[in-house]
Design a protein around this motif. Structure first.
Motif, mmCIF file in Angstrom:
data_model
loop_
_atom_site.group_PDB
_atom_site.id
_atom_site.type_symbol
_atom_site.label_atom_id
_atom_site.label_comp_id
_atom_site.label_asym_id
_atom_site.label_seq_id
_atom_site.Cartn_x
_atom_site.Cartn_y
_atom_site.Cartn_z
ATOM 1 N N ILE A 78 58.427 54.326 38.540
ATOM 2 C CA ILE A 78 57.499 53.210 38.354
ATOM 3 C C ILE A 78 56.277 53.381 39.250
ATOM 4 O O ILE A 78 55.145 53.085 38.862
ATOM 5 C CB ILE A 78 58.194 51.865 38.642
ATOM 6 N N GLN A 79 56.478 53.862 40.463
ATOM 7 C CA GLN A 79 55.352 54.086 41.379
ATOM 8 C C GLN A 79 54.377 55.096 40.780
ATOM 9 O O GLN A 79 53.160 54.943 40.879
ATOM 10 C CB GLN A 79 55.872 54.566 42.726
ATOM 11 N N ALA A 94 65.817 48.753 33.295
ATOM 12 C CA ALA A 94 65.773 47.720 34.332
ATOM 13 C C ALA A 94 64.514 47.759 35.197
ATOM 14 O O ALA A 94 63.921 46.705 35.466
ATOM 15 C CB ALA A 94 67.026 47.791 35.207
ATOM 16 N N PRO A 95 64.064 48.909 35.687
ATOM 17 C CA PRO A 95 62.871 48.914 36.539
ATOM 18 C C PRO A 95 61.602 48.431 35.844
ATOM 19 O O PRO A 95 60.637 48.050 36.511
ATOM 20 C CB PRO A 95 62.736 50.390 36.951
ATOM 21 N N LEU A 96 61.589 48.434 34.515
ATOM 22 C CA LEU A 96 60.391 48.010 33.800
ATOM 23 C C LEU A 96 60.146 46.514 33.931
ATOM 24 O O LEU A 96 59.002 46.056 33.888
ATOM 25 C CB LEU A 96 60.485 48.410 32.323
ATOM 26 N N ALA A 97 61.217 45.748 34.113
ATOM 27 C CA ALA A 97 61.048 44.315 34.356
ATOM 28 C C ALA A 97 60.335 44.098 35.684
ATOM 29 O O ALA A 97 59.450 43.242 35.804
ATOM 30 C CB ALA A 97 62.413 43.623 34.366
ATOM 31 N N VAL A 98 60.726 44.871 36.692
ATOM 32 C CA VAL A 98 60.066 44.789 38.001
ATOM 33 C C VAL A 98 58.605 45.200 37.867
ATOM 34 O O VAL A 98 57.708 44.580 38.445
ATOM 35 C CB VAL A 98 60.782 45.689 39.025
ATOM 36 N N ALA A 99 58.347 46.233 37.074
ATOM 37 C CA ALA A 99 56.975 46.709 36.878
ATOM 38 C C ALA A 99 56.092 45.616 36.289
ATOM 39 O O ALA A 99 54.937 45.444 36.702
ATOM 40 C CB ALA A 99 56.977 47.937 35.972
ATOM 41 N N ARG A 100 56.643 44.863 35.354
ATOM 42 C CA ARG A 100 55.847 43.812 34.715
ATOM 43 C C ARG A 100 55.514 42.680 35.673
ATOM 44 O O ARG A 100 54.480 42.043 35.540
ATOM 45 C CB ARG A 100 56.572 43.290 33.475
ATOM 46 N N THR A 101 56.393 42.437 36.656
ATOM 47 C CA THR A 101 56.078 41.408 37.654
ATOM 48 C C THR A 101 54.920 41.842 38.546
ATOM 49 O O THR A 101 54.300 41.012 39.209
ATOM 50 C CB THR A 101 57.298 41.094 38.549
#
Length: 346
Positions: A78-79, A94-101
């Motif tokens: 994601i970084q 799962a990490p894509l939800a964090v990315a959208r935040t």
């Protein structure tokens, strides 16, 4: 009086037309320059469709010029996506939800696999599960006998492996938190720690499952992906919004190739195995191991992003409950199934 072109004029016009075609500017059928695409990928069997699409030449045929970078986990990737150093993300949802935040514009255009993560117990822990069908009781007996909680390896918080393991431990098996300790580490480190006996169990994917059981048959499969998190969303293919907006035809070509690759993995895994082995083997494993991994219970391939939408909502809600996600993020706009729908309509 009508003027007719002389031979010199005709010859010059012909040469100009030939030159225009040679430069790709004078022919409707001329090939456009390939589109460079930087692909970040986790080295697991769930990512096999992208390796097959590349190995079969389907990405190149779609007008893409792919370059691959390997990552140890989705959160790390994601970084790279946020910094603009990769265009395509091939890893867990799962990490894509964090990315959208964090206002990172990323869009899921295809799935690759579901229910990838499984739980295995090492030689010391496995007998406790053989002695009872109650998973929580097995962990309790281990702590009572060994004097410490079982150490279980997985990837970093926020990743699919970590989220899935915690869901299985606390929600499905109802394990007391004093009886199991979750230890975050990279994919390679997880496999090595399990084989060395440095951890007692782990959540892993293929080809790690096949590799560790071949090297030590005492390592036991305790829970399948379906048991750990029903309809568990696995690896997906997502593109950055900037790349998608600039290159919609390239994204369609990517998804077309992935659909073909997924079909090949299902219908002819023997043919699909060599490009996967080339991408994942790197001297660590061989073609026979990859063939076996492709037929594993932990290898369920699908290119349809629509089948994981509801499971993604549930996984995101669970991430909020364990604190790896601050709040539920609407997934409207995260999934863009149009490319897949167009691919299968052809």
């Amino acid at each position: 009086m009508r003027q007719f072109p002389n031979r010199r004029t005709i010859l010059a016009a012909g040469l100009l037309a030939f030159g225009a075609d040679a430069l790709g500017t004078g022919s409707a059928t001329a090939q456009a320059a390939p589109v460079p695409v930087r692909i970040g990928v986790i080295p697991v069997i769930g990512a096999a469709p992208i390796f097959v699409a590349n190995g079969e030449g389907w990405l190149e045929a779609a007008g893409l010029k792919p370059g691959f970078t390997t990552f140890e986990s989705g959160p790390n990737m994601i970084q790279a996506l946020a910094s603009g150093t990769i265009d395509v993300y091939v890893a867990g949802i799962a990490p894509l939800a964090v990315a959208r935040t964090k206002n990172i514009d990323v869009r899921v255009v295809a799935a690759t696999a579901v229910e990838e993560m499984v739980f295995v117990a090492g030689p010391k822990l496995a007998p406790y599960f053989a002695a009872t069908a109650d998973k929580a009781e097995a962990f309790r007996r281990y702590r009572e006998k060994e004097g410490r909680a079982a150490r279980l390896a997985t990837q970093p918080p926020g990743s699919v492996p970590n989220t899935t393991l915690q869901h299985w431990l606390w929600q499905v098996a109802k394990t007391d938190k004093t009886n199991a300790e979750v230890v975050a580490m990279g994919i390679d480190a997880t496999q090595q720690a399990l084989l060395a006996g440095a951890v007692d169990g782990a959540s892993i994917r293929e080809p790690a499952l096949t590799i560790v059981q071949q090297r030590n048959p005492a390592i036991a499969l305790i829970a399948t992906g379906a048991e750990m998190f029903p309809d568990q969303p696995g690896t997906v293919v997502a593109v950055s919004g900037a790349f998608a907006d600039r290159n919609p035809a390239a994204v369609q070509g990517l998804v077309d190739a992935l659909v073909k690759a997924t079909d090949l993995l299902k219908t002819d895994p023997a043919r699909a195995a060599p490009p996967v082995e080339k991408a994942l083997g790197k001297g660590i494993t061989d073609l026979a191991t990859i063939r076996k991994a492709l037929s594993s219970p932990a290898a369920k391939f699908t290119a349809d992003p629509r089948v994981i939408v509801e499971a993604t909502r549930k996984m995101q809600a669970y991430q909020v409950s364990i604190g790896t996600l601050d709040k539920d993020v609407p997934i409207d706009g995260l999934f863009v199934p149009g490319f897949y729908e167009k691919a299968i309509a052809r």
